[in-house]
Design an enzyme around this catalytic site. Structure first.
Site, PDB file in Angstrom:
ATOM      1  N   GLN A 168       0.845  -1.210   0.000  1.00 46.77           N
ATOM      2  CA  GLN A 168       0.000   0.000   0.000  1.00 46.77           C
ATOM      3  C   GLN A 168       0.876   1.255   0.000  1.00 46.77           C
ATOM      4  OE1 GLN A 168      -2.326  -1.186   3.445  1.00 46.77           O
ATOM      5  NE2 GLN A 168      -0.442  -1.696   4.522  1.00 46.77           N
ATOM      6  N   ASP A 224      -7.947  -4.823  13.914  1.00 48.49           N
ATOM      7  CA  ASP A 224      -7.605  -3.407  13.744  1.00 48.49           C
ATOM      8  C   ASP A 224      -7.077  -3.225  12.334  1.00 48.49           C
ATOM      9  OD1 ASP A 224      -4.968  -1.246  15.118  1.00 48.49           O
ATOM     10  OD2 ASP A 224      -6.784  -0.789  13.954  1.00 48.49           O
TER      11      ASP A 224
HETATM   12  N1  SAM Z   1      -7.345   2.606  12.811  1.00 48.36           N
HETATM   13  C1  SAM Z   1      -7.324   2.233  11.410  1.00 48.36           C
HETATM   14  C2  SAM Z   1      -8.721   2.106  10.862  1.00 48.36           C
HETATM   15  O1  SAM Z   1      -9.662   2.143  11.673  1.00 48.36           O
HETATM   16  O2  SAM Z   1      -8.853   2.014   9.631  1.00 48.36           O
HETATM   17  C3  SAM Z   1      -6.509   0.985  11.231  1.00 48.36           C
HETATM   18  C4  SAM Z   1      -5.075   1.274  11.511  1.00 48.36           C
HETATM   19  S1  SAM Z   1      -3.874   0.003  11.310  1.00 48.36           S
HETATM   20  C5  SAM Z   1      -2.607   0.981  10.645  1.00 48.36           C
HETATM   21  C6  SAM Z   1      -4.474  -0.945   9.940  1.00 48.36           C
HETATM   22  C7  SAM Z   1      -3.464  -2.025   9.635  1.00 48.36           C
HETATM   23  O3  SAM Z   1      -4.081  -3.165   9.039  1.00 48.36           O
HETATM   24  C8  SAM Z   1      -2.365  -1.581   8.650  1.00 48.36           C
HETATM   25  O4  SAM Z   1      -1.117  -1.597   9.306  1.00 48.36           O
HETATM   26  C9  SAM Z   1      -2.436  -2.623   7.526  1.00 48.36           C
HETATM   27  O5  SAM Z   1      -1.168  -2.924   6.982  1.00 48.36           O
HETATM   28  C10 SAM Z   1      -3.053  -3.798   8.254  1.00 48.36           C
HETATM   29  N2  SAM Z   1      -3.667  -4.806   7.398  1.00 48.36           N
HETATM   30  C11 SAM Z   1      -4.442  -4.628   6.303  1.00 48.36           C
HETATM   31  N3  SAM Z   1      -4.809  -5.816   5.779  1.00 48.36           N
HETATM   32  C12 SAM Z   1      -4.254  -6.792   6.574  1.00 48.36           C
HETATM   33  C13 SAM Z   1      -4.263  -8.217   6.559  1.00 48.36           C
HETATM   34  N4  SAM Z   1      -4.930  -8.887   5.596  1.00 48.36           N
HETATM   35  N5  SAM Z   1      -3.597  -8.886   7.533  1.00 48.36           N
HETATM   36  C14 SAM Z   1      -2.926  -8.204   8.503  1.00 48.36           C
HETATM   37  N6  SAM Z   1      -2.858  -6.847   8.571  1.00 48.36           N
HETATM   38  C15 SAM Z   1      -3.527  -6.147   7.609  1.00 48.36           C
END
Ligand code: SAM
Length: 284
Positions: free
Chosen positions: A34, A159
């Protein structure tokens, strides 16, 4: 989406955008998964976006992270093993690890770049969580991990980003089914489920899956200023009676935990489950 020099225009919704002033841009790069940016905003401090969608800000992350951790952990009462799916900025781990009763946290993040980047540019979000010996950081797709884990988690916190890009797999019935099986008896699954005024179908879809999987399923709300469009919904699924814990018990547990919060209180915890009509009507 028009360009606004000196501003980030968040392009998450079809007909609604929010603009955040960039007093300075600190980082802008593409990881394997991303586009990762961080910029300073006079009101919210440093802001992390992934694919131009606000993920976390220094200014208001406490609301989101407190409500997705203290609500299930204090409702449970004796959560020892916690799983975080996503959470690359470390804020969720920060709040979970404030509970001395928690002995082990597994955090499954797909993008190592977000973790490394957040340690360097957003150290106040994780506030040392990545150095806590109780934390086991796994770089993997949460959907893959949940399929093969031995489970036994008292609380599972999703999350994730929104259901576009790598986050999409974390909003499927398959994922929720594996998550339910990964819970220990009486365990609780909570999920980041978007802003129902603008992402109502996402909430309905998750609740439909939870209804098929859990004896107790619902959502609860909190308003996070930079998750624009009104209160944000958090999915709740459990086979135990944790949601019925009386206020006095929550107050005793919160007091014993000795955690300082900016948003969470036991009364806010209970009130968060009171759904306004437009959200209640999204329940299947
Ligand atoms: N607070 C935010 C929201 O409500 O949208 C979320 C924040 S946190 C940074 C979201 C995280 O999910 C990111 O670090 C992203 O890389 C991770 N992520 C996305 N898809 C994922 C997956 N399939 N497995 C594990 N992590 C994932």
């Amino acid at each position: 989406m028009p360009k606004l020099p000196g501003w980030t225009l968040e392009a998450l919704h079809a007909d609604h955008a929010q603009a955040l002033r960039e007093s300075s841009v600190l980082y802008d790069s593409q990881t394997d998964h991303q586009r990762l940016r961080v910029f300073e905003n006079p009101t919210f401090g440093r802001i992390l976006t992934l694919d131009d969608v606000v993920q976390v800000t220094e200014g208001d992350n406490f609301i989101y992270h407190e409500m997705l951790t203290h609500v299930p952990i204090l409702a449970h009462g004796s959560a020892a093993r916690v799983l975080i799916i996503g959470g690359g900025d470390g804020g969720m781990a920060r709040e979970v690890l404030k509970h001395r009763t928690v002995s082990h946290v597994t955090m499954v993040e797909i993008d190592a770049g977000v973790v490394e980047f957040s340690k360097e540019y957003l150290p106040d979000i994780s506030a040392g969580a990545f150095d806590d010996p109780r934390l086991d950081l796994v770089i993997a797709d949460g959907a893959e991990f949940i399929r093969s884990t031995d489970g036994g988690f008292d609380v599972i916190i999703v999350d994730s980003t929104d259901p576009v890009g790598p986050g999409e797999v974390l909003f499927t019935d398959t994922f929720y089914g594996h998550a339910q099986r990964a819970l220990a008896p009486g365990g609780i699954l909570v999920t980041q489920n978007g802003v129902p005024f603008l992402q109502g179908q996402e909430l309905t879809n998750t609740m439909r899956a939870f209804k098929a999987l859990f004896a107790d399923w619902t959502c609860y709300l909190a308003t996070v200023p930079t998750y624009a469009g009104g209160p944000m919904a958090f999915g709740w699924g459990s086979d135990g009676g944790a949601r019925q814990v009386p206020l006095e018990t929550l107050e005793a547990r919160f007091s014993a935990a000795g955690i300082e919060t900016g948003y969470y209180t036991p009364a806010v915890h209970q009130a968060a489950f009171a759904l306004p009509g437009y959200v209640a009507r999204l329940m299947p």
